[in-house]
Structures are given as structure tokens and as C-alpha cells.
Design a protein around this motif. Structure first.
Motif, PDB file in Angstrom:
ATOM      1  N   GLU A 159       0.660  -0.913   0.043  1.00 47.22           N
ATOM      2  CA  GLU A 159      -0.372   0.116  -0.113  1.00 47.22           C
ATOM      3  C   GLU A 159       0.635   0.949   0.254  1.00 47.22           C
ATOM      4  OE1 GLU A 159      -3.706   2.154  -0.412  1.00 47.22           O
ATOM      5  OE2 GLU A 159      -3.590  -0.029  -0.282  1.00 47.22           O
ATOM      6  N   LEU A 160       1.564   1.191   0.992  1.00 47.62           N
ATOM      7  CA  LEU A 160       2.859   1.921   1.399  1.00 47.62           C
ATOM      8  C   LEU A 160       3.566   2.760  -0.414  1.00 47.62           C
ATOM      9  CD1 LEU A 160       4.068   2.349   4.840  1.00 47.62           C
ATOM     10  CD2 LEU A 160       2.065   3.785   3.287  1.00 47.62           C
ATOM     11  N   ASP A 178       8.198   7.241   2.822  1.00 52.60           N
ATOM     12  CA  ASP A 178       9.414   7.552   3.264  1.00 52.60           C
ATOM     13  C   ASP A 178       9.972   6.266   3.948  1.00 52.60           C
ATOM     14  OD1 ASP A 178       9.125   9.112   0.805  1.00 52.60           O
ATOM     15  OD2 ASP A 178       8.831  11.643   2.719  1.00 52.60           O
ATOM     16  N   ALA A 179       9.044   6.442   5.265  1.00 48.95           N
ATOM     17  CA  ALA A 179      10.422   5.787   6.179  1.00 48.95           C
ATOM     18  C   ALA A 179       9.879   4.311   6.300  1.00 48.95           C
ATOM     19  CB  ALA A 179       9.307   5.594   7.497  1.00 48.95           C
ATOM     20  N   LEU A 221       9.359   0.081  -6.179  1.00 48.16           N
ATOM     21  CA  LEU A 221      10.893   0.351  -5.319  1.00 48.16           C
ATOM     22  C   LEU A 221      12.717  -0.580  -6.316  1.00 48.16           C
ATOM     23  CD1 LEU A 221      12.045   1.845  -3.103  1.00 48.16           C
ATOM     24  CD2 LEU A 221      11.892   0.105  -1.528  1.00 48.16           C
ATOM     25  N   LEU A 222      12.153  -1.258  -6.312  1.00 43.00           N
ATOM     26  CA  LEU A 222      13.627  -2.201  -6.500  1.00 43.00           C
ATOM     27  C   LEU A 222      13.621  -1.896  -8.093  1.00 43.00           C
ATOM     28  CD1 LEU A 222      15.541  -4.181  -7.200  1.00 43.00           C
ATOM     29  CD2 LEU A 222      13.889  -6.210  -7.621  1.00 43.00           C
ATOM     30  N   ALA A 223      12.981  -1.208  -8.584  1.00 41.83           N
ATOM     31  CA  ALA A 223      12.901  -0.787 -10.272  1.00 41.83           C
ATOM     32  C   ALA A 223      13.891   1.109  -9.844  1.00 41.83           C
ATOM     33  CB  ALA A 223      12.147  -0.459 -10.681  1.00 41.83           C
ATOM     34  N   GLU A 224      12.753   1.785  -8.886  1.00 37.65           N
ATOM     35  CA  GLU A 224      13.252   3.296  -8.216  1.00 37.65           C
ATOM     36  C   GLU A 224      14.769   2.944  -8.534  1.00 37.65           C
ATOM     37  OE1 GLU A 224      10.309   4.444  -5.597  1.00 37.65           O
ATOM     38  OE2 GLU A 224       9.448   4.793  -7.467  1.00 37.65           O
ATOM     39  N   LEU A 225      15.104   2.278  -7.398  1.00 36.75           N
ATOM     40  CA  LEU A 225      16.198   1.575  -6.771  1.00 36.75           C
ATOM     41  C   LEU A 225      17.336   1.714  -7.344  1.00 36.75           C
ATOM     42  CD1 LEU A 225      15.740  -0.149  -3.100  1.00 36.75           C
ATOM     43  CD2 LEU A 225      16.704   2.610  -3.876  1.00 36.75           C
ATOM     44  N   LEU A 226      17.031   0.509  -9.169  1.00 34.59           N
ATOM     45  CA  LEU A 226      18.439  -0.395 -10.185  1.00 34.59           C
ATOM     46  C   LEU A 226      18.502   1.752 -10.999  1.00 34.59           C
ATOM     47  CD1 LEU A 226      16.793  -3.401 -10.954  1.00 34.59           C
ATOM     48  CD2 LEU A 226      19.097  -2.351 -10.190  1.00 34.59           C
TER      49      LEU A 226
END
Length: 304
Positions: A159-160, A178-179, A221-226
């Protein structure tokens, strides 16, 4: 043609059918690690007859066992190769399959980083970071010293990934996106490092596209970190958790390879267990003396 693809993971057994286009038929939860038992029961319950072709999709390790009467022909394909089929729509076309690609299969228990070249696995490594680790980190944020169910933690984490705050959750959650991102970034850094290592192994001046599949890839999130790490051409498969099992039905025949086993033509599956196929009855052998006596008796009868 009755074609079926199955994949058995640590959390789910997924079944896809070519009817008339590849689509996900069912997701069966796995309890106590009995994926093979769920697979056998699921095929019996879902299919009105054994498949003419069964494609077994597997990750790191041996493929799951399938009942002998489940299909006339069985083919086995790694999940990273099967995921290439998610690039294909309509009729399978070998020219549309990426020649060189790094597949990141982020599942429940771990993440497999695999480089596929020409339809074959050339490099593979496993990172012990998956959905369970990420859910545990989220549960610690939610519990603040207490105990939080991982299923609830997973729901909050997902959800977050799309909302800044969680809404409509009981009991209420005082936690921001963000947390969660800051807490999940360190364990996922190991996955990013593994992707960089596999890409570097492709050689200087070459950077194959990176394809994300698996349940963890459902959140961005994983795609954004890559992307933040400078990895170019990161793609997320449509419905990443089912991309491999659906993609297997779109692969060209040359990527599937020859069938591993061929059984006699299968009939309908009835009851709670698959039909048992018996070998054909051999023709009766006639002994020479018995044949001579039979011929003499027939000649006497005809003369009479």
C-alpha cells in the motif's frame, strides 16, 4: 492444442493455459512447502482432461514433480527464459525475443539474477533477499517492539509503495512511505549490487536490458533503486508475479526444447486422482502344433 504451463514457488503454484491466448488460470497457495502436492491436486481439479503439452517453469533448483498422467508431453524451462515470452504477443516470434537480457526474479524467499543470451542461461546468482525479508523489515516498523503478522506487513508495504500514508487499515497504522523506503533500501542494495555484477560480466560497452519479474517487482521500489544506481533500460514485466508462467506459453518451440517425456494419449481425469494408463495388450501368439491341428480340423469339417 491443449497447452498448460505451471510454476511452483515457495508461496504459490500458478497455472496458465493457452485458451486461446496465454492467460493465468489459477494461483494456488502453498502450505508447509508442499508445492508438488498442491501442483498435482491443482492440475487434477482445474483441468477437465490431461494436457497435450505441459510446460514446467522452475527457478533455482530442480523442477517440481508432476503426475505422470498430467500430460502427453512435458517440457521444462527455467523461469528466466520463460519470462522472455512476456515480450511476445499473439503468435510466438523468435525474432521478437531479446537476444541478451538480465532477468531479475524477485520472489518470496530470494532474488535470482540471471543473464540469458540466445535463449540460454549463461550467468546466474542468488541473493537471499525476497518478499519475506522485506515483510519482516516492515513488520518491525509496524510493531515497535511488538509482533506483527507478515501478511499484514506485506499489505502495508504494498500500500505504501503507491500511497504516502496507509488508509483503511485496522488497526490504524501511523507509518509513512518515506520511512518504509528508507528501511527497505539497505536489503535491496544487495540485489542492485548483484545486477551490477552480472551486467559488468556482459563485457565492456554492452548493457543488456534488465527485466524485473516476481512478486517483489509488483512494487516500484526495486526498479527505482536500479534507476538511481544508473542501471539503464530497466523494464517491469506486465503482471510480474505471473510473467514467467504466462510467458512460457508464448515462447517459440526452439527455446522450449524437445519434450522430456511422452506418455500414451491421455483420457479424461475423473475423481480425485489421475487415470492410470495400462500398456496395450500384446497379440496372442499361436503355437505351430496348435495351428496345424486347428487347420486339420477345419479341413475335415469342410469335407464332411
Amino acid at each position: 492444442m491443449n497447452r498448460v504451463a505451471v510454476s511452483a514457488g515457495s508461496a504459490w503454484v500458478r497455472v496458465a493455459v493457452d485458451d486461446p491466448r496465454p492467460r493465468l488460470l489459477a494461483e494456488l497457495p502453498v502450505a508447509e512447502g508442499d508445492a508438488s502436492g498442491v501442483l498435482a491436486a491443482g492440475l487434477t481439479a482445474l483441468l477437465d482432461r490431461p494436457a497435450e503439452e505441459l510446460i514446467v517453469v522452475h527457478g533455482d533448483g530442480p523442477p517440481p514433480a508432476v503426475p505422470p498422467a498430467a500430460a502427453a508431453a512435458v517440457r521444462v524451462v527455467p523461469a528466466a527464459v520463460a519470462a522472455l515470452g512476456c515480450h511476445l504477443t499473439g503468435t510466438a516470434d523468435a525474432t521478437a525475443v531479446p537476444v541478451d537480457v538480465v532477468v531479475v526474479d524477485a520472489g518470496r524467499s530470494a532474488t535470482d539474477v540471471v543473464r540469458v543470451s540466445g535463449g540460454h542461461v549463461v550467468t546466474a546468482c542468488r541473493v537471499p533477499v525476497g518478499g519475506t525479508v522485506l515483510d519482516g523489515v516492515t513488520a518491525e516498523l509496524l510493531g515497535v517492539g511488538g509482533t506483527v503478522d507478515l501478511t499484514r506487513a506485506r499489505a502495508v508495504r504494498e500500500e505504501l509503495s503507491l500511497q504516502s500514508r496507509v488508509r483503511g487499515v485496522e488497526p490504524p497504522v501511523d507509518l509513512g512511505a518515506d520511512a518504509v523506503r528508507c528501511a527497505l533500501a539497505p536489503p535491496l542494495a544487495a540485489v542492485v549490487a548483484a545486477v551490477r555484477t552480472v551486467l559488468d560480466g556482459a563485457g565492456p560497452g554492452r548493457s543488456p536490458p534488465v527485466l524485473l519479474i516476481g512478486g517483489v517487482a509488483r512494487t516500484p521500489l526495486l526498479a527505482e533503486l536500479l534507476d538511481a544506481a544508473g542501471v539503464p533500460d530497466v523494464r517491469v514485466a506486465e503482471r510480474p508475479d505471473a510473467a514467467a508462467v504466462v510467458g512460457a506459453l508464448r515462447l517459440p518451440a526452439q527455446l522450449l526444447g524437445p519434450p522430456l517425456a511422452v506418455s500414451p494419449a491421455a483420457g479424461p481425469v475423473t475423481g480425485s486422482s489421475a487415470a492410470c494408463w495400462l500398456p496395450p495388450v500384446a497379440p496372442a501368439r499361436r503355437r505351430p502344433l496348435r495351428a496345424l491341428a486347428t487347420g486339420a480340423a477345419a479341413a475335415v469339417a469342410l469335407a464332411g
